[in-house]
Design an enzyme around this catalytic site. Structure first.
Site, mmCIF file in Angstrom:
data_model
loop_
_atom_site.group_PDB
_atom_site.id
_atom_site.type_symbol
_atom_site.label_atom_id
_atom_site.label_comp_id
_atom_site.label_asym_id
_atom_site.label_seq_id
_atom_site.Cartn_x
_atom_site.Cartn_y
_atom_site.Cartn_z
ATOM 1 N N HIS A 273 0.838 -1.201 0.000
ATOM 2 C CA HIS A 273 0.000 0.000 0.000
ATOM 3 C C HIS A 273 0.868 1.244 0.000
ATOM 4 O O HIS A 273 2.091 1.161 0.076
ATOM 5 C CB HIS A 273 -0.993 -0.006 1.158
ATOM 6 N N HIS B 213 1.474 3.751 2.073
ATOM 7 C CA HIS B 213 2.139 4.368 3.222
ATOM 8 C C HIS B 213 3.658 4.334 3.041
ATOM 9 O O HIS B 213 4.208 3.337 2.570
ATOM 10 C CB HIS B 213 1.751 3.672 4.521
ATOM 11 N N HIS C 201 6.007 1.655 3.771
ATOM 12 C CA HIS C 201 5.928 0.471 2.899
ATOM 13 C C HIS C 201 6.451 0.730 1.482
ATOM 14 O O HIS C 201 6.708 -0.207 0.744
ATOM 15 C CB HIS C 201 4.490 -0.052 2.848
ATOM 16 N N GLU D 18 1.250 -8.661 9.552
ATOM 17 C CA GLU D 18 1.635 -7.535 10.406
ATOM 18 C C GLU D 18 1.112 -7.823 11.806
ATOM 19 O O GLU D 18 0.205 -8.639 11.998
ATOM 20 C CB GLU D 18 1.022 -6.236 9.876
#
Lengths: 599, 645
Positions: free
Chosen positions: A68, A70, A73, A203
């Site tokens: 994604h 963010h 990441h 996660e």
């Protein structure tokens, strides 16, 4: 022995710079390529020298997958591809592909323009890097090469966030990225099918938290904002431009409308308008309610929320400001925070997780005197509130996902070691699978035992099915055949076919055993007795008495003969081929015991 | 087996029985039946409500309530009815899944899922479902808002139908004609759909895998691959190679098919869509410049997006910027909005727009600048805003219901106005029949972007299916152009053709099936290289079959008293060199060995053990006493020289 190897270069017992190397059936995949917000030295990026000391990135990696947009990441992606050098494919979903370069540019500006960092990636590098991106659609099977395939699942968390299944043959790894198991105001819940991966990499941000109901948290948030505004205070909400911000805006917008409040709400960057545009164009990625009603009302067009100008920060009176970035580590949110921190009427609400080293993390851990750049000390008198709106799965959600996917092994990343330890025990107890939590640079090796798919000739399969003693197709049966391995083509065929295909002749091996029995009767009578005896013992077999006096059991031949020297002894000749070895051998030993006396 | 439930080549409905799975491929609804009905006027029409009843030649007028004379033709005066796919050929409650290829090919879905005992799942892409819903919603709305109590059935009696004038006399399958479904049935039908993405592999009962592929024809339109590990059926339905708004067609994935089912080719093989669009624009401009109005009967989604895009580029240069464009449909707004959110289903050019971020279709700008206005119907806001001359896009293309009926009545009498037909589904002359005589100009610009026969030939050469199956209409030239041998599917071997209510046996030559060898068994196999690059291993294992999947596991010793004769020993191959064999015997402690030559080989005698071994090129025979230990020793020594299969 085949194996799966996993080495986190980042996010191993840590949150930040997610980057996990996976080797599966000879393929190497890098999962995420993030930056660490708690560092501004070398440690902010993953240590790619782990790969480069033995060769080029492009030679080593078959593909890179970004879960994604963010920055923890994808923040290291231009550095990785353009400065270290990677030319292979980078896979991400379409919303991620759209939003990622904007956040990277934002990040670059703060690092270079505000902090004056040298040797950082440039705007052009971001563009060049994005050219290597291949968009992946949900549930589409993308064939990276002949053997390696990947598939994206919806992850919630932020717009376009995805979990990825990486599959080679019958071995597979699922990487969750960040995900959310409960739908929120603009996104749906993560979902995966029972894909039974060899390994699930999940996660574990909220490994030990069970969050209370979302409604309560929302009420709490609105109450705090409302109270502060009522007493004339200012509310600062540090957010990232996309994601949580939109959810909180929807929340405040409806509250303002219902309560008819007048205090202004501002959104700090010029990104707002654009961000909302993205949300509108990517409506299929939002939750069901928004998808259903978007034609009538676009939830991302806000009436009460206006663009922020930096001059507004000094205006008197109450206001609510959403400002980026979310961890108070730089940029506008930090500037506003400095201005408002001294007044106890004001409030800062941290709606998400803050990594170590950021101002956000410091004030959340109770620090009230902050050392700023230039040795200034900032005293924090404003109220500091933490509200977990971060769209991560909590412990319950993580367990739920493990239950859904039914992995053979679990590996935890993106969390704190202590909390991981707790979750690891829970997972091992509840699901009876091994759970790992490697630190950065540490490799976990999982031996795998994949089954081998081969083509079975229909003739062989049908023959075996027809020969089954019971018509019940579900009953396991014995199968005999020959596996022909030619290059990577494996075929299982009947032995006759294998011989034929290879142009070989069969070699017949036959046995004939002489069984001596004391008996004075005639051979014909003897044969008859043999027939009766075998018939009564071997009920399941086809026993026949042939006109020439011999007896057959299936294809085994038994003949009675006179002994050449001893008339009191008869010889039974039992003859069978190698293929009937077991039955032939059994018959010999059976006949050797003698025949029962006639009754 | 293939059960063909529809005879309409572009609105197919076939049921494929494949590896114990029953799969329905599309469920198109033939709406040409509505052309036999009187139009449903939105506004009281003195002309249509005072038509004379029709009577037989002998003056018998018992049908005059059902049949009316209008413009020299006879029409059924009742709620319009649609021609359903065959429902008796196969028990439809046994259908496991329905695969939908595009939104035009799902219009019969509620009839199938709600009234046949269907309990399975429907698979379709998100745009197909959303736009399909809009088409159904519009249809239901058009019919329900003009309530008509009368339902005609007398005329359908076979003996009576014979006596009727054409085209009623020749109407086919009238017994299957049904009234429109309700919104409730639509919702229930759509709730049975599971959304899928292109290139998604969907497992059905472990035996079959189905995958939708982009077909390039419409938003979310798909072709389908239906395959097991060793057989592949490609279902090609409504595909296009033209670059309009949808994602391009995926051709490569159709390769290596055993059978390719080909439906949904262009209905106007002689018209070039590009030049039709050009004609559309110039006729539109000409009419408007002369002060006339333009009526475009259309569906609320599909080609209209491309027409609006053309007009967007065209109106300024043609000096039409002050002319209002109206799009009137109960789902106009939804259609325009939905078109903007399906970025991933669009062609590359449009996809890149969302990265800016900008709406992919320029009609957003036409709406913003007030050049294009949309209304749910002619009632309400539209009547206030209505300015002439103007251009109106509205449905239904059959001209039998919807707001278009009103505009035909309103504008038909003036030669200044023009109606432009762009949708290819209905014969425009038949559509116009109840409105004759017309002063209005009629332009026929059918835009059908689906494959033409040249493209099909190229495609088939490219993907090389072993067999092609198609509707019979494609295996001969169109009746009106019987000399055009180029207007038919040309392939080798010739295509197998089907017609409505036929059952075809599909030619599969399957020789293999997939089986999984479990790791424990795999480890125990001993491969032997027989020829360079070819290795063999004999396998004797336990076969498990569950959920249509076959697995081979390592065998655990059977402890049965009587050995199972089904336990087969491998076959043997090779030959035994006598000298070496004798040496081996000696090495293993046998003495007193004598070798005799025979015609075909040798006899080895072990005199002490009274044992005789005949060795020939392709056989070995051991003759001994019932000394099992000895026999097994000898057997194993012989086996050392042979290969097992």
């Amino acid at each position: 022995m085949p194996e799966i190897r996993v080495t986190p270069l980042g996010a191993g017992q840590d949150v930040g710079r997610s980057c996990i190397l996976v080797s599966i059936a000879g393929k190497n995949v890098m999962l995420d390529c993030g930056m660490h917000m708690g560092f501004s030295d070398d440690r902010r990026f993953p240590d790619f020298s782990y790969i480069t000391r033995s060769g080029r990135l492009t030679d080593f990696l078959d593909c890179v997958i970004i879960s994604h947009f963010h920055l923890d990441h994808c923040g290291a992606l231009p550095y990785f591809s353009e400065m270290v050098g990677y030319d292979g494919p980078i896979y991400m979903t379409q919303p991620t592909q759209a939003i990622c370069p904007i956040l990277l540019e934002d990040y670059r500006k703060i690092a270079v323009d505000k902090k004056g960092e040298a040797n950082f990636f440039t705007s052009q590098m971001i563009k060049d890097c994005m050219k290597k991106v291949v968009a992946v659609h949900l549930h589409q099977t993308v064939q990276v090469d002949d053997e390696l395939e990947i598939k994206a699942y919806y992850a919630g968390h932020v717009l376009g966030a995805a979990m990825f299944q990486i599959k080679v043959g019958s071995e597979s790894v699922v990487y969750t990225g960040d995900y959310n198991m409960t739908p929120d105001r603009h996104l749906g819940a993560a979902w995966i099918d029972k894909c039974r991966p060899s390994l699930l990499i999940t996660e574990s941000t909220y490994a030990t938290t069970i969050r209370d109901s979302k409604r309560c948290r929302e009420r709490d948030f609105l109450k705090k904002v409302h109270e502060t505004v009522e007493r004339g205070g200012k509310v600062l909400i540090p957010v990232f431009a996309l994601g949580r911000a939109q959810e909180l805006c929807i929340l405040l917008e409806t509250f303002w409308e219902r309560m008819d409040l007048k205090a202004p709400i501002y959104f700090s960057t010029g990104l707002t308008e654009k961000a909302n545009h993205y949300y509108k164009l990517f409506i299929p990625w939002t939750n069901q309610k928004i998808r259903k009603t978007f034609v009538q009302r676009n939830m991302f067009e806000f009436k009460h929320i206006k663009a922020f100008d930096r001059a507004f920060a000094d205006s008197p009176g109450p206001m609510v400001v959403f400002a980026t970035p979310g961890m108070l580590h730089a940029g506008q949110s930090l500037q506003i925070f400095r201005k408002w921190a001294g007044n106890e009427k004001n409030m800062v609400i941290m709606p998400g997780y803050c990594v170590q080293g950021t101002v956000g993390h410091k004030i959340l851990s109770g620090q009230r005197k902050l050392e700023m750049e230039g040795r200034q000390v900032l005293e924090v008198k404003m109220q500091v509130e933490y509200m977990s709106f971060s769209a991560h799965a909590d412990a319950k959600g993580i367990m739920q996902l493990v239950g859904q996917a039914e992995p053979e092994n679990v590996l935890l990343v993106h969390g704190e070691a202590k909390k991981m330890e707790f979750l690891k025990q829970k997972i091992e107890q509840e699901f009876r699978v091994n759970c790992y939590m490697p630190a950065n640079g540490e490799t976990v090796t999982l031996p795998t035992s994949p089954s081998i798919p081969v083509g079975i000739s229909l003739g062989l399969l049908k023959r075996e099915m027809a020969q089954g003693l019971l018509p019940d197709a579900k009953k396991p049966r014995l199968l005999h055949g020959t596996l022909i391995m030619k290059d990577s083509n494996f075929r299982l065929v009947s032995s006759e076919q294998a011989l034929k295909e290879l142009g070989l002749a069969e070699h017949q091996l036959r046995f004939t055993c002489r069984v001596h029995l004391h008996d004075t009767r005639k051979e014909q009578e003897m044969a008859m007795r043999v027939y009766n005896h075998l018939k009564s013992v071997l009920k399941d077999h086809c026993v026949q008495h042939l006109p020439d006096g011999s007896v057959t059991v299936e294809s085994i031949l038994v003949q009675a003969a006179a002994h050449s020297e001893d008339p009191g002894t008869k010889v039974l000749l039992v003859s069978w081929t190698y293929q009937d070895e077991e039955l032939g051998s059994y018959l010999t030993s059976l006949l050797k015991k003698g025949l029962p006396q006639a009754s | 087996m293939l059960y063909c439930l529809s005879g309409h080549p572009t609105l197919p409905c076939n049921v494929l029985k494949f590896k114990s799975t029953t799969i329905m491929l599309d469920c198109g609804l033939d709406m040409t039946s509505t052309l036999n009905f009187l139009p449903l006027p939105l506004v009281q029409s003195p002309r249509l409500s005072n038509l004379p009843g029709w009577s037989l030649k002998d003056g018998n007028a018992f049908l005059d309530k059902e049949l009316k004379e209008c413009s020299g033709h006879v029409f059924v005066d009742s709620v319009p009815e649609f021609c359903l796919p065959e429902t008796e050929l196969i028990d439809l409650s046994t259908v496991d899944v329905i695969l939908i290829s595009n939104y035009h090919c799902m219009m019969a879905l509620p009839y199938i899922t709600e009234h046949t005992g269907f309990t399975g799942t429907v698979y379709a892409t998100e745009p197909t479902v959303q736009i399909g819903r809009l088409l159904m919603e519009e249809l239901v709305n058009f019919i329900e808002r003009v309530p008509k109590a009368q339902s005609a059935s007398l005329w359908k009696n076979k003996d009576i139908q014979r006596l009727l004038p054409s085209p009623l006399k020749d109407a086919v399958e009238v017994s299957t004609w049904r009234r429109c479904y309700t919104m409730q049935e639509v919702n229930s039908a759509l709730s049975k759909i599971q959304l899928v993405g292109y290139s998604q592999k969907i497992e059905l009962f472990g035996a079959v895998q189905v995958t939708p592929l982009s077909s390039g024809y419409a938003l979310g339109s798909s072709n389908w691959i239906i395959q097991s590990h060793y057989e592949k059926v490609s279902y090609v339905s409504g595909s296009s190679l033209l670059t309009t708004h949808p994602q391009p067609m995926d051709q490569a994935s159709l390769k290596n098919s055993d059978v390719l089912i080909l439906t949904g080719l262009t209905q106007i093989p002689t018209a070039n869509p590009d030049s039709m669009v050009g004609e559309f624009c110039s006729n539109l401009a000409l009419t408007v410049r002369n002060g006339g109005n333009v009526l475009v009967p259309c569906y609320p989604s599909g080609v209209i997006y491309d027409l609006l895009e053309c007009l967007y580029q065209y109106i300024d240069s043609a000096g039409l910027s002050s002319i209002p464009f109206y799009f009137i449909s109960p789902v106009a707004n939804s259609s325009l909005e939905f078109s903007q959110i399906f970025a991933e289903w669009l062609c590359h050019n449009k996809q890149t727009k969302v990265y800016l971020p900008e709406p992919p279709f320029p009609h957003a700008e036409l709406i913003q600048t007030n050049k294009l206005k949309h209304y749910p119907s002619i009632h309400g806001d539209f009547s206030n805003d209505f300015r002439q001359p103007c251009v109106v896009f509205t449905g239904h293309p059959s001209l039998r219901f919807g707001d278009v009926v009103h505009f035909m009545e309103l504008w038909g009498k003036s030669s200044l106005n023009t109606v432009i037909f762009t949708e290819p589904d209905f014969s425009y002359l038949e559509a116009l029949a109840p409105y004759q005589p017309l002063a209005m100009k009629c332009i026929y610009c059918p835009i059908d972007t689906r494959l033409n026969f040249i493209q099909v030939s190229k495609l088939l050469k490219e993907v090389q299916p072993l067999h092609v199956v198609c509707p019979e209409q494609y295996t001969q030239p169109p009746p009106a152009q019987s000399h055009r041998m180029d207007l038919m599917v040309d392939c080798q071997p010739p295509a197998m053709s089907y017609r409505r209510a036929e059952v075809l046996a599909l030619p599969f030559k399957r020789r293999y099936e997939k089986i999984e060898i479990m790791p424990e068994l795999a480890d125990s196999l001993v491969p032997m290289e027989i020829k360079p690059g070819i290795s063999l291993a004999t396998v004797s294992a336990v076969l498990h079959t569950k959920d249509n999947k076959h697995v081979l596991q390592k065998r655990k010793r059977a402890s049965d008293d009587i050995p199972d004769c089904k336990v087969l020993k491998p076959l043997l191959s090779g030959s035994i060199p006598v000298d070496q064999f004798v040496q081996t015997l000696e090495k293993h402690g046998f003495s007193d060995i004598k070798v005799e030559d025979t015609a075909k080989g040798h006899i080895v005698l072990l005199q002490e053990a009274e044992t005789l071994i005949q060795i020939e090129e392709d056989s070995t025979h051991i003759i001994c006493d019932d000394d099992e230990v000895l026999r097994v020793r000898l057997r194993d020594l012989v086996l050392k020289f042979l290969q097992k299969f």
